[in-house]
Design a protein around this motif. Structure first.
Motif, short mmCIF file in Angstrom:
data_model
loop_
_atom_site.label_atom_id
_atom_site.label_comp_id
_atom_site.label_asym_id
_atom_site.label_seq_id
_atom_site.Cartn_x
_atom_site.Cartn_y
_atom_site.Cartn_z
N ARG A 1 -30.47 28.79 -37.85
CA ARG A 1 -31.24 29.93 -37.25
C ARG A 1 -31.46 29.66 -35.75
NH1 ARG A 1 -36.55 32.32 -39.99
NH2 ARG A 1 -34.85 32.40 -41.65
N TRP A 2 -31.82 28.44 -35.48
CA TRP A 2 -32.02 27.82 -33.99
C TRP A 2 -30.79 27.87 -33.56
CZ3 TRP A 2 -31.14 23.17 -31.65
CH2 TRP A 2 -32.01 22.73 -30.51
N LEU B 1 -33.35 26.54 -41.11
CA LEU B 1 -33.92 26.80 -39.78
C LEU B 1 -33.12 26.50 -38.56
CD1 LEU B 1 -37.70 25.39 -40.70
CD2 LEU B 1 -36.66 27.76 -40.66
#
Length: 296
Positions: free
Chosen positions: A253-254, A250
């Protein structure tokens, strides 16, 4: 569009197949290796099929239980994912929606049937006692199909949606306004916060029950408390490892649209707090282990 979910799954499978072009060659190579192994070790393998055939009902029951758990979990995940998907707004017939949902949700059972059939087809021309192979194949396949039926009797889990200010996650109370200073320090706190979010009191209480059951008769209260603390530390370390893996995806992706490269600064900010937490938990676990050994 007759079945949008199935077509979407087909396109996703094609994309993954295009990214991994060696998948078909690896599957053929694996089948060849298994066939050669069955031919070379056909005596021990034929002997191993005897207990499987004698305990056919046990194999059927184990296959049914495993399939029921996998399909029920797949169903809950797919239904929660489908609610947030753009495919939920596609107008299709109700009967089409039902059977395509059934095919998507029972994909683990279909994969298991394909694997069992492939192994049976590879072993059938090699081994002499073909009746044993057919009997084991029938038991396992029947267990998988029975597990699909039993999966509809498993109640779906209650959705757990923790808000950002959850009481399970420790956070500081900011009493006054602080100046905004850009930093990557929050990435390091993310895995630890995820650990606390997963370690809910209900889950911890359920995990403590098997530990108490495993305690031998005559165990004193202090020894039991130290053992529970030791298991708790080990469980926290395991959850931290899973949290680092889950949060790492995550975080990447961020960070993708940001003008920040995934270099040493990002890895230090992300991994150093988790490593420090793991070192501290390991020290506490080593101390509890020394105390546990000393009490015996």
């Amino acid at each position: 569009m007759p079945a949008p979910r199935l077509l979407t799954a087909k396109l996703m499978w094609r994309n993954r197949k295009a990214q991994a072009r060696v998948g078909g060659a690896m599957a053929l190579l694996l089948c060849g290796v298994l066939g050669a192994l069955f031919f070379v070790e056909r005596g021990p393998i034929a002997g191993a099929l005897d207990p499987l055939r004698r305990h056919g009902l046990s194999c059927l029951g184990l296959a049914a239980c495993a399939t029921a758990v996998l399909v029920a979990r797949r169903r809950s995940l797919e239904r929660a994912r489908f609610v947030r998907s753009w495919l939920a707004a596609v107008p299709i017939r109700s009967c089409t929606a039902r059977w395509e949902a059934f095919l998507v949700e029972t994909s683990p059972a279909s994969a298991a049937l394909a694997v069992i059939a492939s192994l049976a087809l590879v072993a059938l021309p090699v081994l002499v006692r073909r009746a044993d192979i057919l009997a084991v194949w029938a038991d396992l396949s029947g267990g998988v199909m029975l597990g699909v039926i039993l999966s509809y009797l498993v109640p779906p889990p209650k959705p757990v949606d923790l808000p950002p200010g959850s009481r399970y996650v420790p956070h500081r109370n900011v009493k006054r306004t602080l100046p905004v200073r850009p930093s990557l320090a929050a990435l390091g706190r993310w895995p630890i916060r995820q650990l606390f979010a997963w370690a809910q009191p209900k889950a911890v209480a359920r995990a403590t029950i098997p530990i108490l059951v495993m305690m031998p008769l005559g165990t004193t209260a202090d020894t039991a408390m130290v053992a529970i603390g030791l298991f708790g530390v080990v469980g926290a370390l395991v959850l931290l490892c899973f949290a680092v893996i889950s949060v790492g995806r995550l975080a990447m992706r961020w960070l993708a649209p940001l003008p920040v490269r995934a270099g040493g600064a990002v890895f230090r900010a992300f991994l150093l707090p988790a490593c420090a937490f793991a070192v501290g938990a390991s020290a506490i676990g080593a101390f509890l282990l020394v105390v546990l050994v000393g009490t015996r």
